[in-house]
Scaffold this motif. Structure first.
Motif, PDB file in Angstrom:
ATOM      1  N   SER A   1      -2.981  -6.449  -3.902  1.00 13.63           N
ATOM      2  CA  SER A   1      -3.268  -7.390  -3.189  1.00 13.63           C
ATOM      3  C   SER A   1      -4.220  -6.896  -2.310  1.00 13.63           C
ATOM      4  O   SER A   1      -4.945  -5.714  -2.914  1.00 13.63           O
ATOM      5  CB  SER A   1      -1.819  -6.944  -1.865  1.00 13.63           C
ATOM      6  N   GLU A   2      -5.458  -7.461  -2.088  1.00 14.61           N
ATOM      7  CA  GLU A   2      -6.414  -7.212  -1.276  1.00 14.61           C
ATOM      8  C   GLU A   2      -6.965  -5.574  -0.259  1.00 14.61           C
ATOM      9  O   GLU A   2      -7.385  -4.581   0.205  1.00 14.61           O
ATOM     10  CB  GLU A   2      -6.980  -7.962  -0.287  1.00 14.61           C
ATOM     11  N   ALA A   3      -4.586  -5.664   0.124  1.00  8.76           N
ATOM     12  CA  ALA A   3      -5.004  -4.376   1.140  1.00  8.76           C
ATOM     13  C   ALA A   3      -4.827  -3.299  -0.067  1.00  8.76           C
ATOM     14  O   ALA A   3      -5.675  -2.228   0.783  1.00  8.76           O
ATOM     15  CB  ALA A   3      -3.717  -4.436   2.031  1.00  8.76           C
ATOM     16  N   VAL A   4      -4.403  -2.948  -1.024  1.00  8.93           N
ATOM     17  CA  VAL A   4      -4.255  -2.013  -1.992  1.00  8.93           C
ATOM     18  C   VAL A   4      -5.909  -1.792  -2.555  1.00  8.93           C
ATOM     19  O   VAL A   4      -6.288  -0.833  -2.430  1.00  8.93           O
ATOM     20  CB  VAL A   4      -3.693  -2.225  -3.532  1.00  8.93           C
ATOM     21  N   LEU A   5      -6.565  -2.881  -2.577  1.00 10.88           N
ATOM     22  CA  LEU A   5      -8.382  -2.769  -3.141  1.00 10.88           C
ATOM     23  C   LEU A   5      -8.873  -2.335  -2.097  1.00 10.88           C
ATOM     24  O   LEU A   5      -9.561  -1.162  -2.092  1.00 10.88           O
ATOM     25  CB  LEU A   5      -8.532  -3.969  -3.268  1.00 10.88           C
ATOM     26  N   ALA A   6      -8.388  -2.489  -0.810  1.00 16.87           N
ATOM     27  CA  ALA A   6      -9.201  -2.093   0.097  1.00 16.87           C
ATOM     28  C   ALA A   6      -9.116  -0.428   0.410  1.00 16.87           C
ATOM     29  O   ALA A   6      -9.948   0.414   0.731  1.00 16.87           O
ATOM     30  CB  ALA A   6      -8.932  -2.112   1.999  1.00 16.87           C
ATOM     31  N   LYS A   7      -7.567  -0.121   0.352  1.00 17.38           N
ATOM     32  CA  LYS A   7      -7.137   1.229   0.540  1.00 17.38           C
ATOM     33  C   LYS A   7      -8.010   2.301  -0.746  1.00 17.38           C
ATOM     34  O   LYS A   7      -7.576   3.400  -0.295  1.00 17.38           O
ATOM     35  CB  LYS A   7      -5.957   1.402   0.335  1.00 17.38           C
TER      36      LYS A   7
ATOM     37  N   THR B   1       0.146  -0.900   0.078  1.00 17.21           N
ATOM     38  CA  THR B   1       0.446  -0.385  -0.296  1.00 17.21           C
ATOM     39  C   THR B   1       0.661   0.746   0.080  1.00 17.21           C
ATOM     40  O   THR B   1       0.180   2.246  -0.426  1.00 17.21           O
ATOM     41  CB  THR B   1      -0.807   0.076   1.206  1.00 17.21           C
ATOM     42  N   GLN B   2       2.018   0.866  -0.020  1.00 18.82           N
ATOM     43  CA  GLN B   2       2.954   2.187   0.160  1.00 18.82           C
ATOM     44  C   GLN B   2       3.531   2.697  -1.511  1.00 18.82           C
ATOM     45  O   GLN B   2       4.306   3.474  -1.310  1.00 18.82           O
ATOM     46  CB  GLN B   2       4.471   1.893   1.129  1.00 18.82           C
ATOM     47  N   ASN B   3       3.243   1.404  -2.255  1.00 21.96           N
ATOM     48  CA  ASN B   3       3.645   1.835  -3.081  1.00 21.96           C
ATOM     49  C   ASN B   3       3.363   3.201  -4.101  1.00 21.96           C
ATOM     50  O   ASN B   3       1.849   3.813  -3.868  1.00 21.96           O
ATOM     51  CB  ASN B   3       3.049   1.006  -4.192  1.00 21.96           C
ATOM     52  N   SER B   4       3.833   4.186  -4.789  1.00 23.41           N
ATOM     53  CA  SER B   4       3.865   5.216  -5.613  1.00 23.41           C
ATOM     54  C   SER B   4       1.858   5.670  -6.494  1.00 23.41           C
ATOM     55  O   SER B   4       1.795   6.788  -6.086  1.00 23.41           O
ATOM     56  CB  SER B   4       5.113   5.948  -5.735  1.00 23.41           C
ATOM     57  N   ARG B   5       2.634   4.668  -7.136  1.00 21.43           N
ATOM     58  CA  ARG B   5       0.835   4.219  -7.519  1.00 21.43           C
ATOM     59  C   ARG B   5      -0.039   4.172  -7.168  1.00 21.43           C
ATOM     60  O   ARG B   5      -1.710   4.641  -7.267  1.00 21.43           O
ATOM     61  CB  ARG B   5       1.024   3.746  -8.706  1.00 21.43           C
ATOM     62  N   VAL B   6       0.040   3.068  -5.987  1.00 22.82           N
ATOM     63  CA  VAL B   6      -1.335   2.904  -5.067  1.00 22.82           C
ATOM     64  C   VAL B   6      -1.102   4.429  -4.292  1.00 22.82           C
ATOM     65  O   VAL B   6      -3.087   4.951  -4.092  1.00 22.82           O
ATOM     66  CB  VAL B   6      -0.876   1.826  -4.294  1.00 22.82           C
ATOM     67  N   LYS B   7      -0.735   5.120  -3.514  1.00 26.08           N
ATOM     68  CA  LYS B   7      -1.095   6.605  -3.042  1.00 26.08           C
ATOM     69  C   LYS B   7      -1.551   7.639  -3.734  1.00 26.08           C
ATOM     70  O   LYS B   7      -2.377   8.049  -3.604  1.00 26.08           O
ATOM     71  CB  LYS B   7       0.198   6.885  -2.615  1.00 26.08           C
ATOM     72  N   GLU B   8      -1.637   7.407  -5.019  1.00 25.81           N
ATOM     73  CA  GLU B   8      -2.479   8.505  -5.740  1.00 25.81           C
ATOM     74  C   GLU B   8      -3.261   7.325  -6.558  1.00 25.81           C
ATOM     75  O   GLU B   8      -4.506   8.705  -6.456  1.00 25.81           O
ATOM     76  CB  GLU B   8      -1.432   8.224  -7.357  1.00 25.81           C
ATOM     77  N   TRP B   9      -2.953   6.521  -6.261  1.00 29.65           N
ATOM     78  CA  TRP B   9      -5.487   5.988  -6.277  1.00 29.65           C
ATOM     79  C   TRP B   9      -5.367   6.317  -5.576  1.00 29.65           C
ATOM     80  O   TRP B   9      -6.858   6.556  -5.708  1.00 29.65           O
ATOM     81  CB  TRP B   9      -4.675   4.348  -7.162  1.00 29.65           C
ATOM     82  N   SER B  10      -5.686   5.882  -4.776  1.00 31.32           N
ATOM     83  CA  SER B  10      -6.140   5.972  -2.969  1.00 31.32           C
ATOM     84  C   SER B  10      -6.388   7.567  -3.429  1.00 31.32           C
ATOM     85  O   SER B  10      -7.535   8.236  -2.365  1.00 31.32           O
ATOM     86  CB  SER B  10      -5.115   5.661  -1.739  1.00 31.32           C
TER      87      SER B  10
END
Length: 263
Positions: free
Chosen positions: A78-84, A6-15
């Motif tokens: 991951s499921e954590a990324v989906l949730a975020k 969930t600390q991935n830079s793309r994930v941070k932008e998506w969230s």
């Protein structure tokens, strides 16, 4: 490709796209769930990527699209990324990141005998989404979202459109500028008013018409009221004081459709 942190830079932008200020900054938004992702793919929306659950895999309904959708990046997460990155309590197995397409109002001006829905400070995202869905259902030419209305690209509004967001042009703008320009082109501006004695069933919805709907509490703004060419009322036989703005919009849109398409 896959992303689990969930600390991935793309994930941070998506969230961050769950907030309007970041949707505006990046000119992107998220749609969640199999149905909305299907609608976006079918409509050939400007999709940056589709993220799906590594644990559950690409949903079977999207398998063919995953193989055929050129230019769309599919990423296992991951499921954590989906949730975020999603807004629903139970994360959907898939979401898409979509670039906003800037719809020009000139196309709406050019449509012959256009039927356009205009929202003047409609603040509930569920109402905004439902009105867009009704506009799509009757084949309206577009929707204009005035300032002060809920963000059409927010999660609740998107879910309420049930995919209609991708089926017709949606223009965001200042009604003080857009409505006078529409009038200059011979388009009549109509809206509901409790002070009007003209029934919507007696009103002529044929010809170029922009139908304006105001906020849930205050109705149309003073500036918009001054620009109306026609005011109508929805007659009610029962004891209800008024209708929800999305219901009122649906009544007028389907009466307009009856007059235009089913005579």
């Amino acid at each position: 490709m896959q992303i689990e942190s969930t600390q991935n830079s793309r994930v941070k932008e998506w969230s961050s796209l769950l907030e309007k200020k970041h949707r505006d900054k990046h000119r992107k938004f998220i749609v969640e769930g199999i149905h909305l992702v299907q609608e976006a793919l079918t409509a050939k929306a400007d999709i940056e990527c589709v993220a799906f659950s590594l644990e559950r895999g690409i949903p079977s309904e999207l398998a063919r699209a995953a193989a055929d959708s050129l230019g769309v990046e599919w990423i296992g997460v991951s499921e954590a990324v989906l949730a975020k990155c999603t807004d629903t309590k139970t994360p959907q197995p898939v979401f898409a990141v979509i670039r906003k397409e800037k719809a020009g109002v000139d196309k709406l001006f050019e449509r012959k005998d256009s039927l356009v829905v205009v929202l003047d400070g409609v603040q509930d995202p569920g109402n905004v989404g439902t009105i867009i869905r009704s506009a799509d259902a009757v084949g309206a030419d577009g929707v204009v979202i005035g300032r002060g209305s809920a963000d059409v690209y927010g999660p609740k509004a998107i879910r309420s459109t049930m995919g209609s967001l991708f089926h017709l042009p949606i223009v965001e703008g200042d009604l003080k500028e857009l409505l006078p320009k529409a009038k200059e082109r011979g388009i009549r501006i109509a809206g509901t008013s409790l002070q009007s004695a003209r029934s919507c069933y007696e009103y002529d919805f044929t010809g170029p018409r922009w139908l304006v709907f105001g906020s849930e509490g205050a109705g149309l703004s003073k500036d918009t009221l001054e620009l109306l060419d026609d005011a109508v009322i929805i007659p009610m036989k029962g004891s209800a004081e008024s209708l929800n703005v999305a219901m009122a919009a649906s009544v007028l849109l389907f009466e307009a459709s009856r007059q235009r398409d089913f005579r």
